[in-house]
Each structure stands twice: as C-alpha cells, then as structure tokens.
Design a protein around this motif. Structure first.
Motif, PDB file in Angstrom:
ATOM      1  N   MET A  66      10.476  -7.218   1.271  1.00 41.25           N
ATOM      2  CA  MET A  66       9.338  -7.183   2.181  1.00 41.25           C
ATOM      3  C   MET A  66       9.022  -5.743   2.585  1.00 41.25           C
ATOM      4  O   MET A  66       7.868  -5.378   2.761  1.00 41.25           O
ATOM      5  CB  MET A  66       9.609  -8.041   3.413  1.00 41.25           C
ATOM      6  CG  MET A  66       8.344  -8.567   4.031  1.00 41.25           C
ATOM      7  SD  MET A  66       8.583  -9.711   5.390  1.00 41.25           S
ATOM      8  CE  MET A  66       9.650 -10.935   4.725  1.00 41.25           C
ATOM      9  N   LEU A  67      10.042  -4.924   2.714  1.00 38.21           N
ATOM     10  CA  LEU A  67       9.833  -3.525   3.076  1.00 38.21           C
ATOM     11  C   LEU A  67       9.123  -2.755   1.960  1.00 38.21           C
ATOM     12  O   LEU A  67       8.296  -1.885   2.225  1.00 38.21           O
ATOM     13  CB  LEU A  67      11.165  -2.854   3.401  1.00 38.21           C
ATOM     14  CG  LEU A  67      11.898  -3.390   4.629  1.00 38.21           C
ATOM     15  CD1 LEU A  67      13.277  -2.770   4.722  1.00 38.21           C
ATOM     16  CD2 LEU A  67      11.104  -3.143   5.880  1.00 38.21           C
ATOM     17  N   CYS A  68       9.436  -3.072   0.714  1.00 35.63           N
ATOM     18  CA  CYS A  68       8.829  -2.381  -0.429  1.00 35.63           C
ATOM     19  C   CYS A  68       7.449  -2.920  -0.782  1.00 35.63           C
ATOM     20  O   CYS A  68       6.734  -2.324  -1.594  1.00 35.63           O
ATOM     21  CB  CYS A  68       9.738  -2.498  -1.643  1.00 35.63           C
ATOM     22  SG  CYS A  68      11.309  -1.661  -1.427  1.00 35.63           S
ATOM     23  N   LEU A  69       7.077  -4.030  -0.188  1.00 36.34           N
ATOM     24  CA  LEU A  69       5.819  -4.683  -0.525  1.00 36.34           C
ATOM     25  C   LEU A  69       4.607  -3.783  -0.302  1.00 36.34           C
ATOM     26  O   LEU A  69       3.632  -3.844  -1.049  1.00 36.34           O
ATOM     27  CB  LEU A  69       5.678  -5.975   0.295  1.00 36.34           C
ATOM     28  CG  LEU A  69       4.609  -6.955  -0.114  1.00 36.34           C
ATOM     29  CD1 LEU A  69       4.843  -7.453  -1.535  1.00 36.34           C
ATOM     30  CD2 LEU A  69       4.604  -8.131   0.844  1.00 36.34           C
ATOM     31  N   GLU A  70       4.679  -2.910   0.690  1.00 42.76           N
ATOM     32  CA  GLU A  70       3.546  -2.045   1.021  1.00 42.76           C
ATOM     33  C   GLU A  70       3.112  -1.193  -0.169  1.00 42.76           C
ATOM     34  O   GLU A  70       1.926  -0.982  -0.387  1.00 42.76           O
ATOM     35  CB  GLU A  70       3.911  -1.147   2.199  1.00 42.76           C
ATOM     36  CG  GLU A  70       2.786  -0.253   2.637  1.00 42.76           C
ATOM     37  CD  GLU A  70       3.110   0.490   3.920  1.00 42.76           C
ATOM     38  OE1 GLU A  70       2.314   1.358   4.279  1.00 42.76           O
ATOM     39  OE2 GLU A  70       4.137   0.203   4.555  1.00 42.76           O
ATOM     40  N   TRP A  71       4.055  -0.717  -0.964  1.00 45.94           N
ATOM     41  CA  TRP A  71       3.723   0.170  -2.081  1.00 45.94           C
ATOM     42  C   TRP A  71       3.191  -0.596  -3.292  1.00 45.94           C
ATOM     43  O   TRP A  71       2.628   0.008  -4.185  1.00 45.94           O
ATOM     44  CB  TRP A  71       4.940   1.006  -2.467  1.00 45.94           C
ATOM     45  CG  TRP A  71       5.181   2.053  -1.438  1.00 45.94           C
ATOM     46  CD1 TRP A  71       4.600   3.288  -1.385  1.00 45.94           C
ATOM     47  CD2 TRP A  71       6.012   1.954  -0.293  1.00 45.94           C
ATOM     48  NE1 TRP A  71       5.036   3.962  -0.273  1.00 45.94           N
ATOM     49  CE2 TRP A  71       5.913   3.165   0.425  1.00 45.94           C
ATOM     50  CE3 TRP A  71       6.847   0.967   0.210  1.00 45.94           C
ATOM     51  CZ2 TRP A  71       6.606   3.415   1.592  1.00 45.94           C
ATOM     52  CZ3 TRP A  71       7.545   1.206   1.386  1.00 45.94           C
ATOM     53  CH2 TRP A  71       7.415   2.421   2.051  1.00 45.94           C
ATOM     54  N   TYR A  72       3.366  -1.910  -3.294  1.00 47.37           N
ATOM     55  CA  TYR A  72       2.928  -2.703  -4.439  1.00 47.37           C
ATOM     56  C   TYR A  72       1.721  -3.587  -4.121  1.00 47.37           C
ATOM     57  O   TYR A  72       0.852  -3.762  -4.962  1.00 47.37           O
ATOM     58  CB  TYR A  72       4.085  -3.579  -4.954  1.00 47.37           C
ATOM     59  CG  TYR A  72       5.171  -2.776  -5.591  1.00 47.37           C
ATOM     60  CD1 TYR A  72       5.149  -2.531  -6.955  1.00 47.37           C
ATOM     61  CD2 TYR A  72       6.210  -2.256  -4.839  1.00 47.37           C
ATOM     62  CE1 TYR A  72       6.150  -1.780  -7.562  1.00 47.37           C
ATOM     63  CE2 TYR A  72       7.218  -1.511  -5.438  1.00 47.37           C
ATOM     64  CZ  TYR A  72       7.174  -1.274  -6.787  1.00 47.37           C
ATOM     65  OH  TYR A  72       8.155  -0.533  -7.380  1.00 47.37           O
ATOM     66  N   ALA A  73       1.684  -4.154  -2.948  1.00 47.26           N
ATOM     67  CA  ALA A  73       0.614  -5.095  -2.598  1.00 47.26           C
ATOM     68  C   ALA A  73      -0.353  -4.548  -1.554  1.00 47.26           C
ATOM     69  O   ALA A  73      -1.322  -5.206  -1.219  1.00 47.26           O
ATOM     70  CB  ALA A  73       1.208  -6.412  -2.101  1.00 47.26           C
ATOM     71  N   GLY A  74      -0.077  -3.376  -1.007  1.00 41.74           N
ATOM     72  CA  GLY A  74      -0.964  -2.785  -0.017  1.00 41.74           C
ATOM     73  C   GLY A  74      -0.437  -2.917   1.406  1.00 41.74           C
ATOM     74  O   GLY A  74       0.359  -3.805   1.714  1.00 41.74           O
ATOM     75  N   HIS A  75      -0.901  -2.013   2.241  1.00 35.90           N
ATOM     76  CA  HIS A  75      -0.434  -1.939   3.625  1.00 35.90           C
ATOM     77  C   HIS A  75      -0.756  -3.214   4.409  1.00 35.90           C
ATOM     78  O   HIS A  75       0.111  -3.748   5.109  1.00 35.90           O
ATOM     79  CB  HIS A  75      -1.045  -0.721   4.317  1.00 35.90           C
ATOM     80  CG  HIS A  75      -0.697  -0.634   5.766  1.00 35.90           C
ATOM     81  ND1 HIS A  75       0.564  -0.273   6.196  1.00 35.90           N
ATOM     82  CD2 HIS A  75      -1.437  -0.889   6.876  1.00 35.90           C
ATOM     83  CE1 HIS A  75       0.585  -0.314   7.531  1.00 35.90           C
ATOM     84  NE2 HIS A  75      -0.606  -0.678   7.956  1.00 35.90           N
ATOM     85  N   GLU A  76      -1.977  -3.692   4.315  1.00 37.18           N
ATOM     86  CA  GLU A  76      -2.392  -4.843   5.119  1.00 37.18           C
ATOM     87  C   GLU A  76      -1.623  -6.112   4.729  1.00 37.18           C
ATOM     88  O   GLU A  76      -1.196  -6.878   5.592  1.00 37.18           O
ATOM     89  CB  GLU A  76      -3.902  -5.072   4.997  1.00 37.18           C
ATOM     90  CG  GLU A  76      -4.448  -6.130   5.923  1.00 37.18           C
ATOM     91  CD  GLU A  76      -4.161  -5.862   7.398  1.00 37.18           C
ATOM     92  OE1 GLU A  76      -3.985  -6.848   8.140  1.00 37.18           O
ATOM     93  OE2 GLU A  76      -4.111  -4.698   7.809  1.00 37.18           O
ATOM     94  N   THR A  77      -1.468  -6.340   3.437  1.00 38.97           N
ATOM     95  CA  THR A  77      -0.720  -7.522   2.985  1.00 38.97           C
ATOM     96  C   THR A  77       0.731  -7.435   3.444  1.00 38.97           C
ATOM     97  O   THR A  77       1.291  -8.431   3.921  1.00 38.97           O
ATOM     98  CB  THR A  77      -0.783  -7.643   1.449  1.00 38.97           C
ATOM     99  OG1 THR A  77      -2.154  -7.768   1.055  1.00 38.97           O
ATOM    100  CG2 THR A  77       0.001  -8.831   0.949  1.00 38.97           C
ATOM    101  N   ALA A  78       1.339  -6.267   3.319  1.00 36.91           N
ATOM    102  CA  ALA A  78       2.736  -6.089   3.744  1.00 36.91           C
ATOM    103  C   ALA A  78       2.880  -6.296   5.252  1.00 36.91           C
ATOM    104  O   ALA A  78       3.818  -6.961   5.707  1.00 36.91           O
ATOM    105  CB  ALA A  78       3.223  -4.704   3.348  1.00 36.91           C
TER     106      ALA A  78
END
Length: 132
Positions: A66-78
């Motif tokens: 979940m922490l790494c999600l920002e770099w793959y799915a975008g800031h808002e989704t994370a």
C-alpha cells in the motif's frame, strides 16, 4: 477457492441494503460490521491482483504494497486506498465500549472501494491502473 473482490463488494451491498421483505436475523450494526469485513477483504484481494500484474513479489510484502502504491497507481488512488483500508479496519474491530459502525458510514466506504477497484483494474492494454 477465493471469491473475487467484486463478489465481496456485492455481498457487502446485500448486507447493507437487504431486499424488501427479506427476513433480517442480524442487527443493523452487526450487518454493517460484517459488510466492513467483506469490503476490507475485497480491498486486500484487489491489491493482491494489482501487484500480481505489476510485480508478483509485492503480493508477499504486506503493508508495504500500500505504501508503494503511490508510485504505480498515483497519489490520489494510494491516498484513497490507505484512508479506506484504515477506516474499514477500525470498523471491523469489536470493542465493548463503542457502538458498531453505522450502515451509512459503511455504505460510503463501499462507494470508495468501488472506486478503488475501478482504479486498480487492468486497462485494455493489460496494464493495471498505472498513472502517467
């Protein structure tokens, strides 16, 4: 055999909004808590499926996915994923000194999970909801 995230969301929706005339043996607070458990499980399964498409080793990492999600799915989704997962986790836990979660609150979380599932779903090119 496991259920799909969408099947769990559908089951949670049925718990929160039972059909007219259906016998309701569970109290509204218990139905809301059970729906919260299903929604959190749906979110976990969606994250597993997302990372399986992006990099399979991330399915074993737990909270870091979940922490790494920002770099793959975008800031808002994370951000939405972290916020929703945290709220659902709190709603899942039984505490004798607190009221159960309200159905309205869990229904709002259901809408958020629907949005997250759509954001994490693979697109037409076979790539998971990556941001550009």
């Amino acid at each position: 055999m496991s259920a799909s995230p969408q099947a769990m969301v559908t089951a949670a929706r049925r718990l929160l909004l039972p059909e007219a005339g259906a016998v309701q043996s569970l109290a509204p607070g218990l139905r809301a808590r059970a729906a919260a458990v299903l929604l959190r499980m749906a979110l976990d399964l969606a994250l597993d499926a997302y990372w399986l498409n992006v990099t399979p080793s991330m399915t074993h990492v737990g909270k870091h996915r979940m922490l790494c999600l920002e770099w793959y799915a975008g800031h808002e989704t994370a951000r939405q994923c972290r916020t929703t997962w945290t709220a659902l986790s709190a709603a899942c836990h039984y505490r004798s000194y607190e009221l159960p979660p309200a159905s309205v609150e869990i229904h709002a979380r259901l809408q958020e999970v629907d949005g997250i599932l759509a954001a994490l779903a693979p697109d037409d090119n076979g790539l998971s909801g990556t941001s550009t």
